[in-house]
Motif scaffolding. Structure first.
Motif, PDB file in Angstrom:
ATOM      1  N   TRP A 154       0.853  -1.211   0.000  1.00 19.05           N
ATOM      2  CA  TRP A 154       0.000   0.000   0.000  1.00 19.05           C
ATOM      3  C   TRP A 154       0.881   1.250   0.000  1.00 19.05           C
ATOM      4  O   TRP A 154       0.650   2.198  -0.749  1.00 19.05           O
ATOM      5  N   GLU A 155       1.911   1.225   0.854  1.00 17.69           N
ATOM      6  CA  GLU A 155       2.798   2.395   0.932  1.00 17.69           C
ATOM      7  C   GLU A 155       3.538   2.628  -0.377  1.00 17.69           C
ATOM      8  O   GLU A 155       3.879   3.753  -0.718  1.00 17.69           O
ATOM      9  N   ALA A 156       3.777   1.552  -1.125  1.00 15.50           N
ATOM     10  CA  ALA A 156       4.456   1.697  -2.429  1.00 15.50           C
ATOM     11  C   ALA A 156       3.472   2.143  -3.516  1.00 15.50           C
ATOM     12  O   ALA A 156       3.858   2.296  -4.681  1.00 15.50           O
ATOM     13  N   GLY A 157       2.207   2.314  -3.156  1.00 16.73           N
ATOM     14  CA  GLY A 157       1.216   2.810  -4.128  1.00 16.73           C
ATOM     15  C   GLY A 157       0.576   1.706  -4.956  1.00 16.73           C
ATOM     16  O   GLY A 157      -0.093   1.977  -5.960  1.00 16.73           O
ATOM     17  N   ILE A 158       0.767   0.461  -4.532  1.00 19.68           N
ATOM     18  CA  ILE A 158       0.187  -0.665  -5.287  1.00 19.68           C
ATOM     19  C   ILE A 158      -1.267  -0.859  -4.872  1.00 19.68           C
ATOM     20  O   ILE A 158      -1.593  -0.799  -3.676  1.00 19.68           O
ATOM     21  N   ASN A 159      -2.130  -1.081  -5.847  1.00 17.28           N
ATOM     22  CA  ASN A 159      -3.543  -1.309  -5.561  1.00 17.28           C
ATOM     23  C   ASN A 159      -3.713  -2.711  -4.969  1.00 17.28           C
ATOM     24  O   ASN A 159      -3.418  -3.704  -5.635  1.00 17.28           O
ATOM     25  N   VAL A 160      -4.200  -2.771  -3.726  1.00 21.43           N
ATOM     26  CA  VAL A 160      -4.415  -4.071  -3.074  1.00 21.43           C
ATOM     27  C   VAL A 160      -5.914  -4.276  -2.851  1.00 21.43           C
ATOM     28  O   VAL A 160      -6.576  -3.443  -2.219  1.00 21.43           O
ATOM     29  N   ALA A 161      -6.422  -5.382  -3.387  1.00 22.85           N
ATOM     30  CA  ALA A 161      -7.827  -5.747  -3.201  1.00 22.85           C
ATOM     31  C   ALA A 161      -7.872  -6.988  -2.317  1.00 22.85           C
ATOM     32  O   ALA A 161      -6.831  -7.503  -1.893  1.00 22.85           O
ATOM     33  N   VAL A 162      -9.089  -7.469  -2.046  1.00 24.87           N
ATOM     34  CA  VAL A 162      -9.193  -8.621  -1.143  1.00 24.87           C
ATOM     35  C   VAL A 162     -10.111  -9.679  -1.742  1.00 24.87           C
ATOM     36  O   VAL A 162     -11.070  -9.358  -2.449  1.00 24.87           O
ATOM     37  N   GLY A 163      -9.745 -10.942  -1.492  1.00 27.45           N
ATOM     38  CA  GLY A 163     -10.559 -12.044  -2.007  1.00 27.45           C
ATOM     39  C   GLY A 163     -10.646 -13.154  -0.979  1.00 27.45           C
ATOM     40  O   GLY A 163      -9.790 -13.273  -0.093  1.00 27.45           O
ATOM     41  N   THR A 164     -11.689 -13.971  -1.115  1.00 24.40           N
ATOM     42  CA  THR A 164     -11.846 -15.084  -0.167  1.00 24.40           C
ATOM     43  C   THR A 164     -11.077 -16.314  -0.598  1.00 24.40           C
ATOM     44  O   THR A 164     -10.820 -17.197   0.218  1.00 24.40           O
ATOM     45  N   ASP A 165     -10.746 -16.417  -1.926  1.00 27.42           N
ATOM     46  CA  ASP A 165     -10.302 -17.687  -2.510  1.00 27.42           C
ATOM     47  C   ASP A 165     -11.489 -18.645  -2.464  1.00 27.42           C
ATOM     48  O   ASP A 165     -12.610 -18.243  -2.127  1.00 27.42           O
ATOM     49  N   GLY A 166     -11.292 -19.901  -2.798  1.00 29.26           N
ATOM     50  CA  GLY A 166     -12.424 -20.831  -2.850  1.00 29.26           C
ATOM     51  C   GLY A 166     -12.830 -21.321  -1.460  1.00 29.26           C
ATOM     52  O   GLY A 166     -12.041 -21.257  -0.509  1.00 29.26           O
ATOM     53  N   ALA A 167     -14.065 -21.837  -1.377  1.00 27.88           N
ATOM     54  CA  ALA A 167     -14.551 -22.314  -0.074  1.00 27.88           C
ATOM     55  C   ALA A 167     -13.874 -23.611   0.360  1.00 27.88           C
ATOM     56  O   ALA A 167     -14.076 -24.064   1.485  1.00 27.88           O
ATOM     57  N   ALA A 168     -13.064 -24.208  -0.518  1.00 27.70           N
ATOM     58  CA  ALA A 168     -12.341 -25.416  -0.111  1.00 27.70           C
ATOM     59  C   ALA A 168     -11.062 -25.076   0.649  1.00 27.70           C
ATOM     60  O   ALA A 168     -10.417 -25.952   1.214  1.00 27.70           O
ATOM     61  N   SER A 169     -10.685 -23.819   0.672  1.00 28.55           N
ATOM     62  CA  SER A 169      -9.452 -23.450   1.380  1.00 28.55           C
ATOM     63  C   SER A 169      -9.675 -22.309   2.363  1.00 28.55           C
ATOM     64  O   SER A 169      -8.729 -21.694   2.829  1.00 28.55           O
ATOM     65  N   ASN A 170     -10.945 -22.022   2.728  1.00 29.86           N
ATOM     66  CA  ASN A 170     -11.165 -20.788   3.503  1.00 29.86           C
ATOM     67  C   ASN A 170     -11.889 -20.973   4.828  1.00 29.86           C
ATOM     68  O   ASN A 170     -11.363 -20.434   5.825  1.00 29.86           O
TER      69      ASN A 170
END
Ligand SMILES: CSC[C@H]1O[C@@H](n2cnc3c(O)ncnc32)[C@H](O)[C@@H]1O
Ligand SMILES: [Zn+2]
Length: 445
Positions: A299-315
């Protein structure tokens, strides 16, 4: 602020708190939001908003209205493998359990039932848009169209035969046809989904580079998920996977690097130079013991960071609000700083940053005039949210997805008082149970 028109608004909402996400850090009290033709047409103080005619007006007392959440990485139909193989490291989980299960079970009906389950679960959790990387993308697109949600659907590419394609060329051929069919769809974008650097050879990645340039499409790929992935690449080819992707000219603003738990200074420079997005999946990374994405550094380097759950088999759920809380807490531990990823930035990561990663931030991801009315209303009037000093803090740190009451996508209400408006929840559950029984009756675990 309003978009001028004589026509009445279709919908006028008066939440207790309105959090537009852009501008950053703003919480509006005593404001109304108006929707016309599926788009946000008005955001104004209550007294001003009341001067507008509206076909439907709703008081959302005690509720926070925010942009719908964007699940920027997942494998929707894998809901049907939820709990099938737990407590394993990535490569054993994938090679000894998931890939064999996929080759045995995944067909069109599996993808249909699993994806419907995922869409229902995500809508109930306030998700208006998700990214999918799975087989039978044309089936997924039919369901996204039918159920009214928004999605990025990726064309899966692997170096071995998969349930819907004998090889990568066939997958790409089918994907191109799908792209042509859907290029004007208002809620669906098609991107390429080469699985990972270790499972897709250079020649296929080169083909994808050429296609992406022609089609102006995104590339969505698991990258640097574990230290093992990077070490193996160095041992076999003397090159880090991200550096290889840069050499093959795949990196750019449409590149979505999923996971990135391993980031050295050269990786950081590549991500910054090429303006790539990173998709952070903290719970999958924790459960598979894959590593920690250095979100604050990115984030500090200005990179766009989003969020994901990944699949329900690994979460094992598709709970993006919970995922965002995990991300906010984990970021502090990883950065060694309690100021890392505060609640407002965490919400931005789960909304506008997701839209930017998927290349749709002109249209969704924040509450701004002209954007699609992709909205979630959450009830903050419960016991566990009291008292409310900062509703965004309450949302991220004290509220579960059970507080989601209403969801609109493109102005259409898909969740009303916690109930799905266009899906038969009992039927979705029955279909999933049937698949579960079928799989468990013959599972060789
Ligand atoms: C290209 S289709 C998707 C493919 O990816 C597998 N998968 C699911 N989760 C992960 C993960 O965290 N890392 C790597 N691969 C994953 C899924 O089972 C499909 O085979
Ligand atoms: Zn994944």
């Amino acid at each position: 602020m309003s978009r001028q028109s004589d026509a009445p608004l279709d919908l006028l909402l008066f939440p207790t708190w309105l959090v537009p996400v852009e501008p950053a850090g703003v919480v509006l009290k005593g404001h109304g939001l108006g929707v016309r033709d599926g788009r946000i047409a008005l955001i104004a103080p209550r007294a001003v908003a009341l001067k507008y005619q509206a076909i439907e007006t709703r008081e959302l007392e005690g509720m926070l209205l925010a942009p719908g959440l964007i699940n920027a990485h997942g494998h929707a139909a894998m809901t049907l493998f939820r709990g099938l193989a737990d407590d394993l490291p990535l490569q054993r989980w994938l090679k000894d359990h998931i890939w064999p299960a996929e080759s045995r079970w995944v067909d069109e009906d599996f993808v249909r039932c699993g994806t419907e389950l995922a869409i229902a679960e995500q809508l109930k959790g306030g998700i208006t848009c998700f990214s999918d990387m799975y087989f039978y993308p044309s089936v997924v697109s039919e369901l996204v169209h039918k159920h009214g949600v928004r999605a990025q659907i990726t064309i899966p590419v692997l170096d071995f035969p998969v349930p819907d394609a004998r090889d990568a060329d066939e997958a790409l051929r089918k994907g191109l046809a799908l792209f042509d069919d859907l290029k004007h769809h208002p809620r669906i974008t098609i991107a390429f989904g080469p699985h990972a650097p270790y499972s897709v050879a250079d020649d296929k990645l080169e083909s994808i580079r050429v296609l992406v340039a022609e089609m102006d499409a995104g590339i969505h790929m698991h990258v640097h998920e574990t230290a093992h992935e990077v070490q193996e690449a160095l041992r076999k080819h003397g090159e880090r996977p991200l550096a290889r992707l840069a050499r093959l000219q795949l990196l750019g603003p449409r590149f979505q690097a999923v996971h990135m738990t391993q980031v050295d200074d050269d990786d950081l420079a590549l991500l910054t130079e090429h303006n790539c997005s990173v998709i952070h999946c903290p719970e999958s990374n924790l459960k598979l013991a894959s590593g920690f994405c250095p979100v604050e550094r990115l984030w500090e380097a200005g990179i766009n960071v989003a969020v994901g759950t990944d699949g329900a088999a690994s979460n094992n759920d598709l709970d993006l609000l919970g995922e965002t809380r995990t991300a906010a807490l984990l970021a502090k531990a990883v950065a060694g700083s309690a100021t890392a990823l505060d609640a407002h930035r965490a919400l931005r990561m789960a909304t506008l940053n997701g839209a930017r990663a998927l290349g749709i931030d002109e249209h969704t991801g924040s509450l701004e005039i002209g954007k699609f009315a992709d909205l979630v209303a959450l009830d903050l009037s419960g016991l566990a949210q009291q008292p409310v000093y900062d509703p965004v803090s309450q949302l991220i740190y004290s509220t579960s997805r059970d507080a989601v009451r209403h969801v609109w996508v493109g102005g259409k209400q898909l969740l009303e008082s916690g109930r799905l408006t266009r899906m038969d929840e009992q039927q979705v559950i029955a279909n999933a149970r049937q698949w579960g029984e079928r799989i468990s009756s013959t599972d060789q675990r």
